[in-house]
Design a protein around this motif. Sequence first.
Motif, PDB file in Angstrom:
ATOM      1  N   GLY A 174       0.792  -1.222   0.000  1.00 27.57           N
ATOM      2  CA  GLY A 174       0.000   0.000   0.000  1.00 27.57           C
ATOM      3  C   GLY A 174       0.825   1.273   0.000  1.00 27.57           C
ATOM      4  N   ILE A 175       2.137   1.178  -0.186  1.00 28.88           N
ATOM      5  CA  ILE A 175       2.997   2.363  -0.146  1.00 28.88           C
ATOM      6  C   ILE A 175       2.690   3.303  -1.305  1.00 28.88           C
ATOM      7  CG2 ILE A 175       5.399   3.149  -0.295  1.00 28.88           C
ATOM      8  CD1 ILE A 175       6.146   0.520   1.160  1.00 28.88           C
ATOM      9  N   SER A 176       2.444   2.756  -2.484  1.00 30.96           N
ATOM     10  CA  SER A 176       2.116   3.594  -3.632  1.00 30.96           C
ATOM     11  C   SER A 176       0.847   4.396  -3.381  1.00 30.96           C
ATOM     12  CB  SER A 176       1.957   2.727  -4.883  1.00 30.96           C
ATOM     13  OG  SER A 176       1.540   3.511  -5.988  1.00 30.96           O
ATOM     14  N   ARG A 177      -0.159   3.773  -2.769  1.00 29.98           N
ATOM     15  CA  ARG A 177      -1.410   4.478  -2.488  1.00 29.98           C
ATOM     16  C   ARG A 177      -1.199   5.605  -1.472  1.00 29.98           C
ATOM     17  NH1 ARG A 177      -6.293   1.912  -4.098  1.00 29.98           N
ATOM     18  NH2 ARG A 177      -5.913  -0.044  -5.224  1.00 29.98           N
ATOM     19  N   ILE A 178      -0.330   5.384  -0.499  1.00 28.14           N
ATOM     20  CA  ILE A 178      -0.063   6.435   0.491  1.00 28.14           C
ATOM     21  C   ILE A 178       0.676   7.600  -0.165  1.00 28.14           C
ATOM     22  CG2 ILE A 178       1.225   6.962   2.598  1.00 28.14           C
ATOM     23  CD1 ILE A 178       0.651   4.096   3.514  1.00 28.14           C
ATOM     24  N   LEU A 179       1.663   7.301  -1.001  1.00 29.35           N
ATOM     25  CA  LEU A 179       2.362   8.355  -1.724  1.00 29.35           C
ATOM     26  C   LEU A 179       1.390   9.139  -2.607  1.00 29.35           C
ATOM     27  CD1 LEU A 179       5.645   6.515  -2.749  1.00 29.35           C
ATOM     28  CD2 LEU A 179       5.546   8.666  -1.472  1.00 29.35           C
ATOM     29  N   LEU A 180       0.502   8.428  -3.315  1.00 29.12           N
ATOM     30  CA  LEU A 180      -0.450   9.104  -4.188  1.00 29.12           C
ATOM     31  C   LEU A 180      -1.422   9.964  -3.392  1.00 29.12           C
ATOM     32  CD1 LEU A 180      -1.554   9.539  -7.033  1.00 29.12           C
ATOM     33  CD2 LEU A 180      -2.975   7.503  -6.717  1.00 29.12           C
ATOM     34  N   ALA A 181      -1.902   9.464  -2.253  1.00 36.73           N
ATOM     35  CA  ALA A 181      -2.809  10.253  -1.422  1.00 36.73           C
ATOM     36  C   ALA A 181      -2.135  11.532  -0.933  1.00 36.73           C
ATOM     37  CB  ALA A 181      -3.292   9.416  -0.236  1.00 36.73           C
ATOM     38  N   THR A 182      -0.864  11.434  -0.574  1.00 32.65           N
ATOM     39  CA  THR A 182      -0.108  12.616  -0.156  1.00 32.65           C
ATOM     40  C   THR A 182      -0.005  13.623  -1.298  1.00 32.65           C
ATOM     41  OG1 THR A 182       1.195  11.252   1.361  1.00 32.65           O
ATOM     42  CG2 THR A 182       2.097  13.409   0.786  1.00 32.65           C
ATOM     43  N   ALA A 183       0.289  13.126  -2.487  1.00 36.97           N
ATOM     44  CA  ALA A 183       0.418  13.990  -3.661  1.00 36.97           C
ATOM     45  C   ALA A 183      -0.919  14.633  -4.025  1.00 36.97           C
ATOM     46  CB  ALA A 183       0.959  13.186  -4.840  1.00 36.97           C
ATOM     47  N   LEU A 184      -2.008  13.873  -3.938  1.00 39.55           N
ATOM     48  CA  LEU A 184      -3.324  14.410  -4.282  1.00 39.55           C
ATOM     49  C   LEU A 184      -3.749  15.517  -3.314  1.00 39.55           C
ATOM     50  CD1 LEU A 184      -5.224  11.130  -5.234  1.00 39.55           C
ATOM     51  CD2 LEU A 184      -4.531  12.968  -6.772  1.00 39.55           C
ATOM     52  N   ALA A 185      -3.423  15.344  -2.035  1.00 40.30           N
ATOM     53  CA  ALA A 185      -3.765  16.390  -1.057  1.00 40.30           C
ATOM     54  C   ALA A 185      -3.038  17.686  -1.396  1.00 40.30           C
ATOM     55  CB  ALA A 185      -3.409  15.916   0.348  1.00 40.30           C
ATOM     56  N   TRP A 186      -1.752  17.586  -1.735  1.00 38.78           N
ATOM     57  CA  TRP A 186      -1.006  18.787  -2.134  1.00 38.78           C
ATOM     58  C   TRP A 186      -1.586  19.379  -3.408  1.00 38.78           C
ATOM     59  CZ3 TRP A 186       1.471  19.976  -6.638  1.00 38.78           C
ATOM     60  CH2 TRP A 186       2.267  21.123  -6.636  1.00 38.78           C
ATOM     61  N   ALA A 187      -1.925  18.540  -4.379  1.00 35.46           N
ATOM     62  CA  ALA A 187      -2.455  19.029  -5.648  1.00 35.46           C
ATOM     63  C   ALA A 187      -3.744  19.814  -5.433  1.00 35.46           C
ATOM     64  CB  ALA A 187      -2.680  17.859  -6.606  1.00 35.46           C
ATOM     65  N   TYR A 188      -4.636  19.288  -4.602  1.00 35.03           N
ATOM     66  CA  TYR A 188      -5.899  19.997  -4.356  1.00 35.03           C
ATOM     67  C   TYR A 188      -5.639  21.340  -3.680  1.00 35.03           C
ATOM     68  CZ  TYR A 188     -10.716  20.941  -3.136  1.00 35.03           C
ATOM     69  OH  TYR A 188     -11.955  21.534  -3.031  1.00 35.03           O
ATOM     70  N   ASP A 189      -4.773  21.345  -2.688  1.00 35.90           N
ATOM     71  CA  ASP A 189      -4.474  22.585  -1.975  1.00 35.90           C
ATOM     72  C   ASP A 189      -3.810  23.619  -2.873  1.00 35.90           C
ATOM     73  OD1 ASP A 189      -5.517  21.470   0.306  1.00 35.90           O
ATOM     74  OD2 ASP A 189      -3.571  20.962   1.193  1.00 35.90           O
ATOM     75  N   ASN A 190      -3.197  23.175  -3.971  1.00 32.56           N
ATOM     76  CA  ASN A 190      -2.513  24.085  -4.878  1.00 32.56           C
ATOM     77  C   ASN A 190      -3.301  24.353  -6.166  1.00 32.56           C
ATOM     78  OD1 ASN A 190       0.543  24.801  -4.018  1.00 32.56           O
ATOM     79  ND2 ASN A 190      -0.098  22.843  -3.129  1.00 32.56           N
ATOM     80  N   GLY A 191      -4.575  24.054  -6.136  1.00 37.53           N
ATOM     81  CA  GLY A 191      -5.469  24.485  -7.209  1.00 37.53           C
ATOM     82  C   GLY A 191      -5.664  23.517  -8.357  1.00 37.53           C
ATOM     83  N   TYR A 192      -5.024  22.366  -8.315  1.00 40.35           N
ATOM     84  CA  TYR A 192      -5.226  21.382  -9.384  1.00 40.35           C
ATOM     85  C   TYR A 192      -6.513  20.605  -9.118  1.00 40.35           C
ATOM     86  CZ  TYR A 192      -0.333  22.224 -10.637  1.00 40.35           C
ATOM     87  OH  TYR A 192       0.858  22.796 -11.009  1.00 40.35           O
ATOM     88  N   ARG A 193      -7.268  20.352 -10.174  1.00 39.41           N
ATOM     89  CA  ARG A 193      -8.528  19.629 -10.028  1.00 39.41           C
ATOM     90  C   ARG A 193      -8.559  18.308 -10.795  1.00 39.41           C
ATOM     91  NH1 ARG A 193      -8.169  22.037  -6.315  1.00 39.41           N
ATOM     92  NH2 ARG A 193      -9.518  23.642  -5.425  1.00 39.41           N
ATOM     93  N   HIS A 194      -7.497  18.023 -11.537  1.00 43.04           N
ATOM     94  CA  HIS A 194      -7.364  16.731 -12.203  1.00 43.04           C
ATOM     95  C   HIS A 194      -5.894  16.324 -12.183  1.00 43.04           C
ATOM     96  CE1 HIS A 194     -11.259  18.039 -13.836  1.00 43.04           C
ATOM     97  NE2 HIS A 194     -11.529  16.755 -13.920  1.00 43.04           N
ATOM     98  N   ILE A 195      -5.656  15.023 -12.204  1.00 40.95           N
ATOM     99  CA  ILE A 195      -4.300  14.483 -12.293  1.00 40.95           C
ATOM    100  C   ILE A 195      -4.274  13.474 -13.434  1.00 40.95           C
ATOM    101  CG2 ILE A 195      -4.803  12.723 -10.538  1.00 40.95           C
ATOM    102  CD1 ILE A 195      -1.853  12.899  -9.697  1.00 40.95           C
ATOM    103  N   THR A 196      -3.188  13.488 -14.201  1.00 38.16           N
ATOM    104  CA  THR A 196      -3.038  12.577 -15.322  1.00 38.16           C
ATOM    105  C   THR A 196      -1.780  11.742 -15.142  1.00 38.16           C
ATOM    106  OG1 THR A 196      -2.918  12.395 -17.742  1.00 38.16           O
ATOM    107  CG2 THR A 196      -1.804  14.275 -16.741  1.00 38.16           C
ATOM    108  N   ALA A 197      -1.808  10.547 -15.691  1.00 43.91           N
ATOM    109  CA  ALA A 197      -0.662   9.644 -15.650  1.00 43.91           C
ATOM    110  C   ALA A 197      -0.604   8.881 -16.962  1.00 43.91           C
ATOM    111  CB  ALA A 197      -0.767   8.668 -14.485  1.00 43.91           C
ATOM    112  N   ARG A 198       0.602   8.484 -17.347  1.00 41.54           N
ATOM    113  CA  ARG A 198       0.802   7.733 -18.587  1.00 41.54           C
ATOM    114  C   ARG A 198       1.528   6.441 -18.248  1.00 41.54           C
ATOM    115  NH1 ARG A 198       5.229   7.849 -22.134  1.00 41.54           N
ATOM    116  NH2 ARG A 198       6.152   9.442 -20.807  1.00 41.54           N
TER     117      ARG A 198
END
Length: 325
Positions: free
Chosen positions: A268-292
Amino acid sequence: MTLATAPLTAEHIPEAAALLDRWYNRARPRPAAPPVGEELLGKILAEPYVEAASARAGGGDFAGYLAALPLDVAEDEPPALDTHPRSALVPFGGHALRSGREAEALLSLYTAVAARLVEQRRLVHYVDLPAGESAAMVWFRLGFGLAQVRGLMPVRPRGRQPRGVDALTIRRAGPGDLDRIGRMAAESARQQQRSAAFLPQPDPALTALRTHYSGTLTDPRSASWVAARRGEEIGMVLLTPAQPSPVLPEPCVELAEAYVAPSARGEGISRILLATALAWAYDNGYRHITARWHAASPVAAGHWPAVGFKPVAYRLQRVLDPRLH
């Protein structure tokens, strides 16, 4: 009815762009940016050495167009990790087909354009297009296959967080972490050499990747985190602003790098890292995230859809036999 092909020039932009906008309205997923056919097509045709063709029916009706750009990638640049050094790309907006005659029109157009690409010894052809079976199927019939998938996920306020992992710590990375981020990014790329991706990872490109994010780690629009356990660094994630694209809404952030050491996967480490990143993204005005991710990657192809990314774009690929003369 036979279609006639001819070079696509600037004078054809209005009718080609109208067809592109109609085609995107049918083919692309939601949400997405509004259609900008004339602007997008104008930029493509302004590129040096573009190879472009149009097709018309016997009565003069516009049946479609195709435009391919040359790709020349040095082996000491990170793009060489997943792009052939001498290839060609049909970018977003680089083709549109009249409804009901897609297969016939594309065969005529690709026959004309591909002949010129082969003359230039560009034997690897890529196509970027909105995700969807109908849009991709006409290319599959020409021998193309699915190489990469681009996914999109909404960035929402903090909700239910993934369960913790014993002794795991997550910290924000800074400029002093370039060596750590670069090392893990290179290790993530190196794994693409394995089955079933089988992507060559040139050593000069891997070396360049190690320092590629020096500017990113000082950019306030970007962010990265490192995961450690009992003093051992076992994972990281890195976000950068997403490049504008017809298939991406704004504001959007790119999951540029993500890595968990093989020995620590499945916890579950990847999910924790992603949750941390998503929280920062929302606080910084991003409303979507993309991955390839690579369609043949045994890890990424299952993991990223499982955490919520929905396909919005495909990159297709056809590799011609190098014995061609």
